[in-house]
Design an enzyme around this catalytic site. Structure first.
Site, PDB file in Angstrom:
ATOM      1  N   GLY A  12       0.779  -1.242   0.000  1.00  0.00           N
ATOM      2  CA  GLY A  12       0.000   0.000   0.000  1.00  0.00           C
ATOM      3  C   GLY A  12       0.805   1.283   0.000  1.00  0.00           C
ATOM      4  N   SER A  13       2.050   1.241  -0.527  1.00  0.00           N
ATOM      5  CA  SER A  13       2.822   2.485  -0.497  1.00  0.00           C
ATOM      6  C   SER A  13       2.249   3.537  -1.450  1.00  0.00           C
ATOM      7  CB  SER A  13       4.300   2.227  -0.783  1.00  0.00           C
ATOM      8  OG  SER A  13       4.501   1.906  -2.135  1.00  0.00           O
ATOM      9  N   ARG A  65     -15.610 -15.207 -10.248  1.00  0.00           N
ATOM     10  CA  ARG A  65     -14.892 -13.932 -10.395  1.00  0.00           C
ATOM     11  C   ARG A  65     -15.901 -12.774 -10.505  1.00  0.00           C
ATOM     12  NH1 ARG A  65     -10.494 -11.448 -12.780  1.00  0.00           N
ATOM     13  NH2 ARG A  65      -9.252 -13.291 -12.468  1.00  0.00           N
ATOM     14  N   MET A  90      -3.891  -6.831  -7.638  1.00  0.00           N
ATOM     15  CA  MET A  90      -3.341  -7.935  -8.425  1.00  0.00           C
ATOM     16  C   MET A  90      -4.410  -8.774  -9.121  1.00  0.00           C
ATOM     17  SD  MET A  90      -0.257  -7.254  -8.017  1.00  0.00           S
ATOM     18  CE  MET A  90       0.634  -8.660  -8.637  1.00  0.00           C
ATOM     19  N   ARG A  91      -5.483  -8.126  -9.536  1.00  0.00           N
ATOM     20  CA  ARG A  91      -6.524  -8.857 -10.256  1.00  0.00           C
ATOM     21  C   ARG A  91      -6.854  -8.110 -11.538  1.00  0.00           C
ATOM     22  NH1 ARG A  91      -8.857 -12.580  -7.260  1.00  0.00           N
ATOM     23  NH2 ARG A  91     -10.770 -12.683  -8.441  1.00  0.00           N
ATOM     24  N   ILE A  92      -7.192  -8.880 -12.559  1.00  0.00           N
ATOM     25  CA  ILE A  92      -7.651  -8.270 -13.800  1.00  0.00           C
ATOM     26  C   ILE A  92      -9.071  -7.770 -13.564  1.00  0.00           C
ATOM     27  CG2 ILE A  92      -8.251  -8.715 -16.206  1.00  0.00           C
ATOM     28  CD1 ILE A  92      -5.353  -9.025 -16.062  1.00  0.00           C
ATOM     29  N   HIS A 109       1.659   1.617 -13.040  1.00  0.00           N
ATOM     30  CA  HIS A 109       2.430   0.452 -13.478  1.00  0.00           C
ATOM     31  C   HIS A 109       3.925   0.764 -13.408  1.00  0.00           C
ATOM     32  CE1 HIS A 109       3.168  -3.313 -15.527  1.00  0.00           C
ATOM     33  NE2 HIS A 109       4.042  -2.668 -16.275  1.00  0.00           N
ATOM     34  N   ASP A 145      -2.862  -3.565 -18.752  1.00  0.00           N
ATOM     35  CA  ASP A 145      -1.972  -2.392 -18.782  1.00  0.00           C
ATOM     36  C   ASP A 145      -1.914  -1.738 -20.164  1.00  0.00           C
ATOM     37  OD1 ASP A 145      -1.336  -2.876 -16.064  1.00  0.00           O
ATOM     38  OD2 ASP A 145       0.225  -4.291 -16.641  1.00  0.00           O
ATOM     39  N   GLU A 174       6.686   6.580  -8.874  1.00  0.00           N
ATOM     40  CA  GLU A 174       5.266   6.211  -8.777  1.00  0.00           C
ATOM     41  C   GLU A 174       4.571   7.122  -7.779  1.00  0.00           C
ATOM     42  OE1 GLU A 174       4.404   2.049  -8.156  1.00  0.00           O
ATOM     43  OE2 GLU A 174       6.238   1.434  -9.139  1.00  0.00           O
TER      44      GLU A 174
HETATM   45  C1  GRF Z   1       3.730  -0.917  -7.471  1.00  0.00           C
HETATM   46  O1  GRF Z   1       5.007  -1.144  -7.981  1.00  0.00           O
HETATM   47  C2  GRF Z   1       2.757  -0.646  -8.601  1.00  0.00           C
HETATM   48  O2  GRF Z   1       3.323   0.017  -9.676  1.00  0.00           O
HETATM   49  C3  GRF Z   1       2.347  -2.043  -8.995  1.00  0.00           C
HETATM   50  O3  GRF Z   1       2.276  -2.755  -7.791  1.00  0.00           O
HETATM   51  C4  GRF Z   1       3.130  -2.161  -6.823  1.00  0.00           C
HETATM   52  C5  GRF Z   1       2.300  -1.829  -5.625  1.00  0.00           C
HETATM   53  O4  GRF Z   1       3.067  -1.356  -4.554  1.00  0.00           O
HETATM   54  N1  GRF Z   1       1.114  -2.028  -9.757  1.00  0.00           N
HETATM   55  P1  GRF Z   1       2.352  -0.715  -3.307  1.00  0.00           P
HETATM   56  O5  GRF Z   1       1.410  -1.762  -2.716  1.00  0.00           O
HETATM   57  O6  GRF Z   1       1.632   0.518  -3.750  1.00  0.00           O
HETATM   58  O7  GRF Z   1       3.473  -0.393  -2.349  1.00  0.00           O
END
Ligand code: GRF
Length: 210
Positions: A12-13, A65, A90-92, A109, A145, A174
């Protein structure tokens, strides 16, 4: 104020970066809900610690789904979300969510799209010998993406980089560009024409002027 919902699966950064930017008043939007598909996601704890509604919606609790996505959609709607930010989700995302949030869903991304989509963008850059990589914020479409690009930031790939060191350099970017993209969205300054996203000058909104 635009109500923003964030979907995240991990630490969650990026969510934290959006939160910090919101608290500094950097965009006219409000983070109203954090939804995760993982019960132990760090993003859920960050939300709870900061008084933002945190909801875990776990795929294993649903027969399909689609049923899972319908539950996510319901949670977004219950919280009057207008913009969805994927932040390490992490899901489409499929039609159930996209039909409703088409043009109102962003993703971050860790590569310069269209290079290195999908998983492990940083590792892909390294194994392909790229000299430059970076981060991309884009609108989400049906592909993986592939949606229209809003902002990108480039970083050098250094001679001795590992996946970890390159990832850290990209992550900094990011955290810088995701709030910028959210700001442009909330200010109504993103105009999509075919695959190109035009950034309108400050004060001008989509649908106004030329
Ligand atoms: C990041 O590198 C983002 O670009 C990718 O997944 C990672 C998530 O990191 N889609 P975080 O959970 O926001 O720290």
């Amino acid at each position: 104020m635009t109500n923003i919902g964030v979907l995240a699966s991990g630490r969650g950064s990026n969510f934290q970066a959006l939160l910090a930017a919101q608290n500094r008043g950097e965009f006219p939007g409000k983070l109203v809900v954090l939804i995760s598909d993982k019960p132990d996601a760090g993003a859920l704890s960050i939300a709870r610690e900061n008084g933002i509604k945190a909801v875990a919606i776990l795929p294993k609790d649903f027969p399909s789904r689609e049923a899972h996505e319908t539950a996510v959609l319901k949670a977004l709607e219950e919280n009057s979300v207008e913009l969805v930010c994927l932040a390490g989700y992490m899901r489409i995302v499929s039609g159930t969510l996209l039909n409703i949030f088409h043009g109102r869903m962003l993703n971050i991304h860790p590569a310069l799209l269209p290079a290195y989509p999908g998983l492990h963008g940083q590792k892909q850059a390294l194994t392909n010998g790229a000299k430059v990589s970076g981060a991309t914020v884009h609108f989400v479409d049906e592909g993986c993406d592939t949606g229209p690009i809003i902002i990108q930031a480039a970083v050098p790939v250094e001679e001795n980089d590992t996946e970890e060191t390159l990832s850290a350099r990209i992550l900094k970017e990011e955290h810088r560009i995701y709030p910028m993209a959210v700001r442009l969205y909330c200010e109504g300054r993103l105009k999509v024409e075919n695959r190109r996203v035009h950034i309108l000058p400050p004060g001008q909104k989509k649908g106004e002027g030329k």
